[in-house]
Scaffold this active site. Structure first.
Site, PDB file in Angstrom:
ATOM      1  N   GLY A 128      -3.097  -7.712  -1.387  1.00 61.93           N
ATOM      2  CA  GLY A 128      -4.239  -6.965  -1.442  1.00 61.93           C
ATOM      3  C   GLY A 128      -4.311  -6.105  -2.805  1.00 61.93           C
ATOM      4  O   GLY A 128      -3.254  -6.519  -3.730  1.00 61.93           O
ATOM      5  N   ASN A 144     -14.346   0.510   3.995  1.00 60.73           N
ATOM      6  CA  ASN A 144     -14.679  -0.546   3.168  1.00 60.73           C
ATOM      7  C   ASN A 144     -15.044  -1.860   3.962  1.00 60.73           C
ATOM      8  O   ASN A 144     -16.136  -2.485   3.727  1.00 60.73           O
ATOM      9  CB  ASN A 144     -13.708  -0.901   2.091  1.00 60.73           C
ATOM     10  CG  ASN A 144     -13.359  -0.020   1.350  1.00 60.73           C
ATOM     11  OD1 ASN A 144     -12.085   0.497   1.526  1.00 60.73           O
ATOM     12  ND2 ASN A 144     -14.273   0.495   0.117  1.00 60.73           N
ATOM     13  N   GLU A 194      -7.030 -13.312  -3.478  1.00 62.49           N
ATOM     14  CA  GLU A 194      -8.592 -13.102  -3.537  1.00 62.49           C
ATOM     15  C   GLU A 194      -8.993 -12.446  -5.314  1.00 62.49           C
ATOM     16  O   GLU A 194      -9.748 -13.135  -5.822  1.00 62.49           O
ATOM     17  CB  GLU A 194      -8.902 -11.864  -2.896  1.00 62.49           C
ATOM     18  CG  GLU A 194      -9.709 -12.067  -1.551  1.00 62.49           C
ATOM     19  CD  GLU A 194     -10.104 -11.079  -0.761  1.00 62.49           C
ATOM     20  OE1 GLU A 194     -10.219 -11.139   0.364  1.00 62.49           O
ATOM     21  OE2 GLU A 194     -10.220  -9.880  -1.400  1.00 62.49           O
ATOM     22  N   GLY A 243     -10.810  -9.725   3.090  1.00 63.31           N
ATOM     23  CA  GLY A 243     -10.118 -10.954   3.386  1.00 63.31           C
ATOM     24  C   GLY A 243      -8.916 -10.737   4.082  1.00 63.31           C
ATOM     25  O   GLY A 243      -7.969 -11.527   4.086  1.00 63.31           O
ATOM     26  N   GLY A 254      -4.100  -2.261  -4.678  1.00 67.77           N
ATOM     27  CA  GLY A 254      -3.562  -0.784  -4.418  1.00 67.77           C
ATOM     28  C   GLY A 254      -2.274  -0.915  -4.811  1.00 67.77           C
ATOM     29  O   GLY A 254      -1.475  -1.620  -5.396  1.00 67.77           O
ATOM     30  N   ASN A 255      -1.544   0.640  -4.851  1.00 67.47           N
ATOM     31  CA  ASN A 255      -0.365   0.655  -5.248  1.00 67.47           C
ATOM     32  C   ASN A 255       1.008  -0.029  -4.931  1.00 67.47           C
ATOM     33  O   ASN A 255       1.762  -0.514  -5.470  1.00 67.47           O
ATOM     34  CB  ASN A 255       0.029   2.180  -4.939  1.00 67.47           C
ATOM     35  CG  ASN A 255      -0.985   3.032  -5.645  1.00 67.47           C
ATOM     36  OD1 ASN A 255      -1.803   2.616  -6.556  1.00 67.47           O
ATOM     37  ND2 ASN A 255      -0.805   4.463  -5.733  1.00 67.47           N
ATOM     38  N   ILE A 256       0.877  -0.449  -3.496  1.00 59.78           N
ATOM     39  CA  ILE A 256       1.949  -1.057  -3.010  1.00 59.78           C
ATOM     40  C   ILE A 256       1.714  -2.378  -3.382  1.00 59.78           C
ATOM     41  O   ILE A 256       2.811  -3.053  -4.016  1.00 59.78           O
ATOM     42  CB  ILE A 256       1.825  -0.865  -1.323  1.00 59.78           C
ATOM     43  CG1 ILE A 256       1.946   0.465  -1.055  1.00 59.78           C
ATOM     44  CG2 ILE A 256       3.031  -1.902  -1.004  1.00 59.78           C
ATOM     45  CD1 ILE A 256       1.613   0.601   0.582  1.00 59.78           C
TER      46      ILE A 256
END
Lengths: 519, 519
Positions: free
Chosen positions: B273, B388, B298, B392, B275-277
């Site tokens: 996905g 949001n 994605e 996916g 984001g930071n991680i």
């Protein structure tokens, strides 16, 4: 020559014919066992029953415990009796029976329920036995014949039999001589593991891409035991008015969709679960206006024979023939006619998202309950008590062209004939999410949820699906929750978390979900 | 010749070049619009911004409202500005921005969030517009060029652009002349509808099965507008210690799995996905011991460029290049090198269960929170407030070889730096079920849940993932719930429904989830 010898075309295996008593010493406490069988057909019977007798006679309860991997449920005379004798340590991914359920809900049996297609696949990855060295010690497979190369012709179900034959260290075959050889009915594909996996080239329900036998290294077969035990298949429940009203709503919906051009005149491949509503739907299709239909499902019940006989069902794909004794007799009496229209596949393919999505399956299943925003609970009554498992419902509902769940609007509690509403503010356990379900149906009506936001869905579900005795309570919940949440700007899907399970709590204390009010 | 003329190789279309002002009268209140664009790249910018200005200048707020169908989120200067001007009636299936979120959570905007692969498919079935005649009035597509046959070369994302081009009544093309022609980067497949659908013959990440353009009937194109607006892509957040600890646990886990023979030495295709991680994981892979890796995801963020540069990433498939401005510059400066290792697919294929399962993708996503039995909430804070959408995450997590969710163990509330635990007794909204998730990770540790029954999972999640400040509370919940439920024989998944959301209620009233006790 005996039927048994006649069915074993690979001569070297004849010397491995053994009696049930001779194989019992092969079983040792703590073993991981894989069985064939699916919703109870095609499972080993003679050996599990004999082992149960042995444990009972020798008072070995709790001293002979096994990890059981089986495609789905099997006959109660096997897994449920084993549970009553404390012979099960773990059970994946589904089960059926009073004693096994009790063992699970009191913490004595560890159960992990999993989507049936995913279970079959993960089994090959060694995920379920990784703390046990990743292996299946012993596979017990009901077969109807063995080919001259030593390959296995299965019986009335496929399930995970192919995966077990492929991965078990050793195999025992229960060759059932009370049934004919099923050669030709199965389409077996042994799964490759990623990154070597290829597309499943099935683009019509009847496409065949595999072999009629399960390829098998005969050296793995340490014993062949003759079985004369019949399958303990499922009889149909009586039809009832509620189920018939639900089926009527569904058939009306299909007609509307065909008229609107969103479904072809012969619909799309149908999946339906087991139970009264599923059978009422098939019953209506037998009498109904649609023809040239196809079925892509898990199990075929007796009603499917009527469906074939009506001339309206062209082809059916499944992983199990879940017929009653009478159904099997009809099936055998008209073998050639039925079998040219049926294929039995491994559950990894019967339930595979790839084919379900490609074929555009219409999925229909019964939950325990659903909520006003269209989440459904299929597994845990009250959020905590396991019934059977998620089975294939998720495999189908998540990937279907149309995802339909049907349920009576109410069920009786011990003291109130309408004491349990199947439409609740929030289900206490979610197996199917709002992102997955298109249509909800009760005998009250049908809610077509496609394209609706949560609050619009909730209003429609209350109006169309809720029982009149619960409709005002649910409406009041929605109104209050909407008021509270929208005014705080947190109302996409309004809820009152401090009261959301009040109906379930009231049932536990008062025997009915009819609370006085939400105050 | 201008760049614009140079990019339009189909001569008949040159006369349909219009200014932004000339197309504004084409927009009418109540229309259903389909836009290209995905996590904000490749979306139309010039026209939506001009229309917003028009509405603002002429005080038409609330009088020009549209149904917006877009593959995922687009730039805040478009959809979020539209929301602030009350220009959105419905929005599917995902969104981003303060104003649009506010509109949704106060009930002014109807949003239906849906799995991105399923949305793209259902769009073609007419499910989302069935009360509006099943059609998309107008498609607005950002393109980088038009071929000599009048077909469309898309820009930095695919999303649902192909489905819109196929099904919209009319099309307006925003041809972006600030970017190069992206010809060759896309692999476009127009979906057939069942029962005519065929297998997607993709068995390696880089396999191409379609065309480099979207086939288009040029008669549909009613205007081509030049756009000089850059993509408003995503910058990376700063790395942080928590994300790096989580990434470390995940890399250790991969090594263990390779050693155990359950993963190939080059792993399997990775999905992560945003984001930071996710970025920390990619950062670790850049430095880590694995090579010859692939990505099937994605969106590609800037870190993927580092990943390519490290020589360790062999190929990446996605539906969008979600680069920052700097990232795009790097990408353009080394175009040939990057583009021979990247393919952009329609989201219906990028997120398709068929390929995700076949390829054996390793899926990694961040939820809002997860619970002790491994259900996760990805969409609704407090069970009611939309952030949001599911995006996916379900497409991948439900079908992956390994389904991993990662989250910090705690988040700050307004008054308590550890006021919110991301490990709770029960999530107040379920997007991903216990049947789907294999591994949960926080900075505290990693819980490998494969093959475990619910109570064993709960103990492991509390031990490995919970923050020390919440561990005793969660343990006490599990112990009490187990005691209560097992003694009544209803304890497969123990809960106390009367107290299950107490932490969430406490947060609302006291600003922290640290309740005193469960009494």
């Amino acid at each position: 020559m005996s039927i048994l010898h006649d069915r074993i075309a690979y001569p070297n295996l004849l010397e491995r014919i053994k009696t049930v008593a001779e194989v019992l010493p092969l079983f040792q406490n703590g073993m991981t066992l894989g069985w064939s069988g699916f919703t109870p057909v095609g499972y080993p019977k003679a050996i599990p029953k004999a082992l149960a007798n042995y444990v009972e006679t020798n008072r070995l309860q709790g001293k002979m415990r096994f990890n059981l991997l089986i495609g789905a449920s099997v006959g109660t005379e096997t897994e449920d009796r084993w549970a009553s004798l404390d012979m099960i340590e773990r059970r994946w991914p589904y089960q059926s029976g009073k004693n096994i359920r009790k063992g699970i809900n009191t913490g004595r049996i560890r159960m992990h329920d999993k989507h049936l297609s995913m279970f079959a696949q993960d089994l090959g990855y060694g995920f379920y036995t990784k703390d046990l060295g990743g292996k299946i010690d012993l596979g017990i497979i009901e077969a109807s014949a063995i080919t001259k190369e030593g390959n296995i012709i299965l019986a009335g179900s496929v399930g995970i039999a192919a995966e077990i034959i492929q991965s078990a260290e050793h195999l025992i075959i229960e060759l059932n001589t009370t049934i004919p050889s099923y050669e030709g009915l199965h389409d077996i594909v042994l799964p490759e593991q990623p990154p070597h996996r290829q597309p499943y080239l099935i683009s019509r329900v009847g496409d065949r891409i595999g072999t009629t036998y399960v390829p098998c290294n005969p050296d793995k077969i340490i014993a062949i035991v003759e079985s004369k035990e019949p399958d303990n298949g499922r009889s149909l429940g009586a039809t009832d008015a509620v189920s018939e009203r639900i089926a009527g709503h569904i058939l009306d919906f299909f007609q509307t969709e065909v008229k609107a051009g969103r479904l072809p005149a012969n619909l799309l491949p149908l999946q339906s679960g087991v139970g009264n509503i599923a059978n009422a739907v098939v019953g209506d299709l037998v009498k109904g206006p649609f023809s040239d239909l196809t079925v892509y499902t898990e199990v075929l019940q007796d009603t499917m024979l009527d469906f074939f006989d009506s001339g309206k069902l062209k082809y059916a794909s499944a992983t199990s023939l879940s017929f009653s004794a009478d159904g099997f007799e009809r099936f055998y009496n008209n073998w050639d006619e039925y079998t040219r229209k049926i294929v039995l596949r491994p559950q990894q393919l019967a339930n595979n998202p790839e084919m379900i999505r490609r074929l555009g399956v219409i999925a229909m299943n019964t939950p325990v309950e659903f909520d006003i925003y269209a989440h459904a609970n299929s597994t845990l009554v009250g959020g905590t008590r396991m019934i059977n498992g998620i089975g294939g419902s998720g495999d189908f509902l998540r990937n279907a062209f149309l995802s339909i769940m049907h349920s009576p609007s109410v069920r009786p509690s011990k003291t109130d004939p309408t004491g349990i509403t199947c439409v609740v503010p929030m289900v206490p356990h979610v197996d199917h999410t709002e992102h997955d379900l298109d249509v909800l149906v009760t005998e009250q009506g049908l809610a077509d949820l496609r394209g609706l936001c949560p609050r619009d869905r909730a209003q429609l579900i209350i109006d169309k699906c809720a029982h009149p005795e619960y409709r005002p309570l649910l409406q009041d919940y929605l109104d209050r929750a909407s008021h509270e949440c929208l005014s705080r700007g947190v109302g996409h899907e309004p809820h009152m978390l401090d009261r959301v399970f009040r109906m379930q709590q009231h049932l536990a204390t008062h025997g009915t979900m009819k609370i006085g009010s939400w105050d």
